[in-house]
Design a protein around this motif. Sequence first.
Motif, PDB file in Angstrom:
ATOM      1  N   LEU A 188     -10.728 -24.394 -50.850  1.00  0.00           N
ATOM      2  CA  LEU A 188      -9.509 -23.621 -51.099  1.00  0.00           C
ATOM      3  C   LEU A 188      -8.877 -23.129 -49.792  1.00  0.00           C
ATOM      4  N   MET A 189      -9.763 -22.680 -48.896  1.00  0.00           N
ATOM      5  CA  MET A 189      -9.261 -22.065 -47.672  1.00  0.00           C
ATOM      6  C   MET A 189      -9.238 -23.044 -46.505  1.00  0.00           C
ATOM      7  N   ASP A 190      -9.790 -24.233 -46.720  1.00  0.00           N
ATOM      8  CA  ASP A 190      -9.834 -25.270 -45.686  1.00  0.00           C
ATOM      9  C   ASP A 190     -10.751 -24.893 -44.527  1.00  0.00           C
ATOM     10  N   TYR A 191     -11.930 -24.412 -44.870  1.00  0.00           N
ATOM     11  CA  TYR A 191     -12.966 -24.168 -43.874  1.00  0.00           C
ATOM     12  C   TYR A 191     -14.239 -24.876 -44.314  1.00  0.00           C
ATOM     13  N   PRO A 192     -15.105 -25.275 -43.346  1.00  0.00           N
ATOM     14  CA  PRO A 192     -16.353 -25.905 -43.766  1.00  0.00           C
ATOM     15  C   PRO A 192     -17.169 -24.934 -44.622  1.00  0.00           C
ATOM     16  N   PRO A 193     -17.876 -25.424 -45.625  1.00  0.00           N
ATOM     17  CA  PRO A 193     -18.670 -24.527 -46.477  1.00  0.00           C
ATOM     18  C   PRO A 193     -19.722 -23.761 -45.684  1.00  0.00           C
ATOM     19  N   SER A 194     -20.211 -24.345 -44.586  1.00  0.00           N
ATOM     20  CA  SER A 194     -21.200 -23.649 -43.765  1.00  0.00           C
ATOM     21  C   SER A 194     -20.587 -22.359 -43.221  1.00  0.00           C
ATOM     22  N   ASP A 195     -19.353 -22.453 -42.823  1.00  0.00           N
ATOM     23  CA  ASP A 195     -18.631 -21.324 -42.272  1.00  0.00           C
ATOM     24  C   ASP A 195     -18.480 -20.229 -43.334  1.00  0.00           C
ATOM     25  N   VAL A 196     -18.081 -20.623 -44.537  1.00  0.00           N
ATOM     26  CA  VAL A 196     -17.873 -19.663 -45.617  1.00  0.00           C
ATOM     27  C   VAL A 196     -19.182 -18.968 -45.965  1.00  0.00           C
ATOM     28  N   LEU A 197     -20.231 -19.743 -46.085  1.00  0.00           N
ATOM     29  CA  LEU A 197     -21.516 -19.154 -46.453  1.00  0.00           C
ATOM     30  C   LEU A 197     -22.039 -18.269 -45.338  1.00  0.00           C
ATOM     31  N   SER A 198     -21.766 -18.688 -44.106  1.00  0.00           N
ATOM     32  CA  SER A 198     -22.181 -17.875 -42.960  1.00  0.00           C
ATOM     33  C   SER A 198     -21.562 -16.489 -43.046  1.00  0.00           C
ATOM     34  N   VAL A 199     -20.269 -16.440 -43.349  1.00  0.00           N
ATOM     35  CA  VAL A 199     -19.597 -15.143 -43.486  1.00  0.00           C
ATOM     36  C   VAL A 199     -20.180 -14.377 -44.663  1.00  0.00           C
TER      37      VAL A 199
ATOM     38  N   SER B 186     -26.574 -19.176 -29.945  1.00  0.00           N
ATOM     39  CA  SER B 186     -25.340 -19.715 -30.530  1.00  0.00           C
ATOM     40  C   SER B 186     -24.727 -20.864 -29.751  1.00  0.00           C
ATOM     41  N   ARG B 187     -25.466 -21.460 -28.822  1.00  0.00           N
ATOM     42  CA  ARG B 187     -24.898 -22.619 -28.102  1.00  0.00           C
ATOM     43  C   ARG B 187     -24.570 -23.749 -29.073  1.00  0.00           C
ATOM     44  N   CYS B 188     -25.500 -24.011 -30.008  1.00  0.00           N
ATOM     45  CA  CYS B 188     -25.274 -25.130 -30.932  1.00  0.00           C
ATOM     46  C   CYS B 188     -24.068 -24.855 -31.820  1.00  0.00           C
ATOM     47  N   ILE B 189     -23.942 -23.611 -32.243  1.00  0.00           N
ATOM     48  CA  ILE B 189     -22.797 -23.244 -33.081  1.00  0.00           C
ATOM     49  C   ILE B 189     -21.509 -23.450 -32.303  1.00  0.00           C
ATOM     50  N   ARG B 190     -21.488 -22.973 -31.070  1.00  0.00           N
ATOM     51  CA  ARG B 190     -20.277 -23.102 -30.257  1.00  0.00           C
ATOM     52  C   ARG B 190     -19.983 -24.559 -29.961  1.00  0.00           C
ATOM     53  N   PHE B 191     -21.041 -25.376 -29.840  1.00  0.00           N
ATOM     54  CA  PHE B 191     -20.812 -26.801 -29.599  1.00  0.00           C
ATOM     55  C   PHE B 191     -20.091 -27.429 -30.786  1.00  0.00           C
ATOM     56  N   PHE B 192     -20.605 -27.193 -31.985  1.00  0.00           N
ATOM     57  CA  PHE B 192     -19.986 -27.823 -33.153  1.00  0.00           C
ATOM     58  C   PHE B 192     -18.648 -27.196 -33.506  1.00  0.00           C
ATOM     59  N   ASP B 193     -18.441 -25.943 -33.145  1.00  0.00           N
ATOM     60  CA  ASP B 193     -17.145 -25.326 -33.414  1.00  0.00           C
ATOM     61  C   ASP B 193     -16.082 -25.809 -32.443  1.00  0.00           C
ATOM     62  N   ASN B 194     -16.476 -25.940 -31.174  1.00  0.00           N
ATOM     63  CA  ASN B 194     -15.462 -26.163 -30.140  1.00  0.00           C
ATOM     64  C   ASN B 194     -15.376 -27.584 -29.607  1.00  0.00           C
ATOM     65  N   VAL B 195     -16.509 -28.300 -29.579  1.00  0.00           N
ATOM     66  CA  VAL B 195     -16.461 -29.635 -28.974  1.00  0.00           C
ATOM     67  C   VAL B 195     -16.190 -30.695 -30.046  1.00  0.00           C
ATOM     68  N   THR B 196     -17.006 -30.692 -31.112  1.00  0.00           N
ATOM     69  CA  THR B 196     -16.760 -31.686 -32.164  1.00  0.00           C
ATOM     70  C   THR B 196     -15.816 -31.168 -33.237  1.00  0.00           C
ATOM     71  N   GLY B 197     -15.637 -29.848 -33.302  1.00  0.00           N
ATOM     72  CA  GLY B 197     -14.743 -29.280 -34.309  1.00  0.00           C
ATOM     73  C   GLY B 197     -15.250 -29.432 -35.721  1.00  0.00           C
ATOM     74  N   THR B 198     -16.540 -29.731 -35.897  1.00  0.00           N
ATOM     75  CA  THR B 198     -17.063 -29.995 -37.235  1.00  0.00           C
ATOM     76  C   THR B 198     -17.746 -28.785 -37.855  1.00  0.00           C
ATOM     77  N   GLY B 199     -18.126 -27.795 -37.060  1.00  0.00           N
ATOM     78  CA  GLY B 199     -18.625 -26.523 -37.585  1.00  0.00           C
ATOM     79  C   GLY B 199     -19.833 -26.590 -38.499  1.00  0.00           C
ATOM     80  N   GLU B 200     -20.709 -27.587 -38.324  1.00  0.00           N
ATOM     81  CA  GLU B 200     -21.833 -27.699 -39.269  1.00  0.00           C
ATOM     82  C   GLU B 200     -22.840 -26.569 -39.121  1.00  0.00           C
ATOM     83  N   MET B 201     -23.110 -26.133 -37.886  1.00  0.00           N
ATOM     84  CA  MET B 201     -24.164 -25.140 -37.724  1.00  0.00           C
ATOM     85  C   MET B 201     -23.561 -23.755 -37.642  1.00  0.00           C
ATOM     86  N   GLN B 202     -24.177 -22.825 -38.344  1.00  0.00           N
ATOM     87  CA  GLN B 202     -23.685 -21.461 -38.355  1.00  0.00           C
ATOM     88  C   GLN B 202     -24.862 -20.511 -38.440  1.00  0.00           C
TER      89      GLN B 202
END
Lengths: 539, 414, 158
Positions: free
Chosen positions: C51-62, A152-168
């Motif tokens: 709707l919830m203001d989260y990235p779609p990746s996040d929603v789908l992940s959940v 989960s390093r990549c996830i934490r990077f995009f969540d916390n450093v860039t704030g873009t959250g692309e990887m999950q």
Amino acid sequence: MPKFTLNGQEVEAKAGQTIIQAAGDHGIEIPHYCYHPDLPIDGNCRMCLVDVEKMPKLTPACTTIVNEGMVVRSDNPRVKEAVRGVLEFLLINHPVDCPVCDQAGECRLQDYYMVYGLHTSEIPLGMKVRKRKVIDLGPMVVLDQERCVLCSRCIRFFDNVTGTGEMQFFGRGDHVAIGTFEDRPLDNPYSGNVVDICPVGALTSRDFRFKCRVWFLHATNSICAGCSTGCATRIDHRDGAIFRMIARRNPEVNRSWLCDEGRLSFHELTRSERVIQPSIKGSDGVQTPITWEDALQSVDQRLKQIRDANGGSSILGFGSPSATNEGLFLFKRYLTEQLGATQFEFRIDSEDKKVLDEEDQILRHFDKHPNSMGAIKLGLISDDLDGIDGAIRAARDGRIKAAVIIYFNPLVRRPSDDEAEGRIIELIDELKYSVVLAAHKADWHASADVVLPVAAWSEEEGTYTNFEGRVQFAAKAIESAGDALPIWEVFAMLIHASGAESRWMSAENVFATMTEQSQPYSRITFEQTQLPGVVLASC
Amino acid sequence: MTKILLANTDKPDQASIGKYRERGGYKALEKALTMEQTALIEEVKASGLRGRGGAGFPTGMKWSFVPRNTNKPTYLLCNADESEPGTFKDRLLMERDPHLLIEGMAIACYALNCHLSYIYIRGEYEFVANTQQKALDEAYDAKILGPSLMGKDYPLDIFIHLGQGAYICGEETSLIESLEGNRGYPRIKPPFPATHGFLASPTVVNNVETLASLPWIVQNGGAAYAAIGTEKSKGTKLISVSGHVAKPGVYEVDLGYPLLDFINNEAGGIANGRNLKAVIPGGSSVPVMTAAECEGALLDYESLLKAGSMLGSGGMIVLDDTTSMPETLSVIADFYAHESCGQCTPCREGTGWAAKILKNIVAGKGQRSDLDLLLKIVDRMEGKTICPLADADVMPIRSFVTKFRSEFEALCAS
Amino acid sequence: MIEFSPEAKKRFQTILSHYPAKRAALLPVLILAQHEFGWISQEVAEYVGALMDYPPSDVLSVATFYTMLHKKPAGKYHIDICKNVSCWLMGVNPCIDEIKRKLEVERREVTADGKFSWDVTECLGSCGTAPAMQVGDRYYENLTPAKVAEIIDRLRQE
């Protein structure tokens, strides 16, 4: 400062440190995947389990804060067996990709296997969990879900450093895979960092893919020359070619990160032809090659003629904010001491303002030069001229007759670059005599009287001063092209050609003189320019 | 046997607030509201009540970990995620006596100074949640819940929050993560929910049965509750019994009741005239007991622990002599592989691997060495994970393979 | 462009009001979305994300964490039949075979008429009345293959 015992030694930790951090500070590496000093702690890989006296179960070193008097062992059979067990678990579903995986040679699965594993796999190939491979995540990153150890390093990077959250994470259990929504490409200026932090070959660099085995590469510590931030980097090269650049950790500047543009900026070096020989414009108006000795003699004589006829103030020194401090220092010294020059500039497009302007909240500055602050501190600005426009006007008015111009192509490009280069051309057209120091060829070189080939970034060692006045050393990684020389060496030779004493044999020598002569640099030492660099007192 | 939880579950319309009150309901809450909050906590401590979801942690002690002088809100979360295979007692309580749970929750909330509470109900129990919600609506209408708890200047809201199919969300930190809108990944402890739970605030997670025990404790006193049961296991426990018994169902026993007596009396003995082969006393996460090991074992925490198993959730599964132990274990191992959240290495990989090996063995494709491999795998999983799901896989695998090894070997090639 | 119906929008607001933090409403909103749209597609994930203001990746992940949220289209009646210990001990396998025989589709596939899909699931909490299966918010317990067939036939008529 809690004292604790680690593997029999008494060790002092900083307050609030975890076991893994304290151990790292004292040269004991506790194996880990998910822990990263610049990311929030997760504790999921279970590789860093250690034995803490009085705790019934093994505990992760990355989540356990050191308490006074703790007795910790990371090297007893109980721990070794647990770590081996975790490693074994990580390997059971890991594909046997080593022969085709870029990570080989710098892969934590390989490295830890050699220390903790050395076991035979007990799972038949047909039983392994299969996931998707070779997923295109955009220009910087290729994803292989099977190789992922879900740290989960990549996830934490995009969540916390860039704030873009692309990887999950998607899915549950041993079918969990990382990825982006709909395999969408990563679309932020820092995506390349996840390749650096991925401990295995799940996220690899598209740019570096299959180009070279890492064990053939030589590593050289450098500073990125893409902008005024001055991120610490490591250049990996082989046989004179740069293959990639990765981040070096500097907690004071860039932590563990680089921007994508900076990371790939080395490609600019090979984008166009190099100037390989000095050349001089003959009476027929054509540039012809000439030896260094002849070129420098000619330059020195001609400039002195102009000085004698019009005064030292008629000679302009137009430096480059991409040159090293050492280069700019001797550049100025030659012109002032040998020619009595008084006018210096380096600004084409408000670099002195942009140097501090942040392009984003993470790393980048708008000024795409590594040493604008160095140029400022070395006094290469003139209130009268106020940048190149003033210089062009002064040249047009005849107040400036000649100029020695250093010009480097920026390594990180912007649309305004061509216009900026055009100002140089304008300046040269107004001058009676111009000497251009450049690394890459340009058509407008034909308008100059003398063109001298110089080393580009990574081809010489030297220091750069970043936006906050931090002076940082970059080592030489590769040879420059043809007869090109470092700028400081050109001016050392000019000073000698001018008849003055010239004893500098290295950039370090020049640095020493610089600290004697230049007030802003007076209180620092060369050693201090190593990581993390040293901030000038006047900043 | 004392009837504390099942006193009224068989009575008609017990789910309606009218009948509930008629039969004495909400009197305990009334009494609790006259007590000091700290006195209530002491009463629960004195009762010796232990968490009835499976972990058996002393409830009063858990409550006392919550800081009293905090400016953060305190949350009480009712764990109705009941997903432990073999367990169906919370469902019965919520279906038949939903107000008992509400009353217990209200007592707990008051004791903990909590004003906002949630019942996390597993998504499959949607129909149960509807019944529970009806009862909540009745409680709001009767002004028991809402801006003033039974007229006291103390607002209390209770909402139902449905899960959506994840056994792991029954682990308290996973439940909190799920309630926060995330994947149900258990958290590293410390910090503990008592100080950093839901939204980083003090939180207590209690099982349905635990909370439903509170009204009786308040009405009759902690000492009276402690008078029932054994030295370390106070009070009564609901046992959900299923499998090869004549009368499967939910029964309430005084803790300390002999296991074999329970099977032969309350559960009606082994069905179809067969013989007892093995018992899983407390949900699939506890070690299996052979028929011989059941001799003299009592249904309580300490006795079963001594006998090599655990009381757990009280989800008892009884196996007769027609049962194939390897196949049973394979079914169990599949469950853990499916439910592992995937966060940490040993559980994620180990549960999946073990399930595959067992599938092979059951299909006749296994080797004898696979059995030792299984035992090695569970050793490498045990005690090394973020939460006890891995351990819950270890217990059945280790106990089945060790105690019924010959059956496994018979299926394997040499 | 998918969108919640007016009733669903109202329900969405009610859900939000139950929680002190918006994020906590994500799972109930996903449940609502599944009721509205049948399954959690990429499109639904994007809609809920907006709707919830989260990235779609996040929603789908959940969403992909929870078994009951469908990641592909499901039938009007989705049958979840328990394959865990007690149900297995009490004979669920023949019931599963009966489902396969009646519906003629594999797990998580939808019948041609769109009416049915099925899957095996974990312990439903009906161990004392095993074997058991769930369809929507209804449990069917004490199953036999015959009962299963009967239930499917009845649902087919509805």
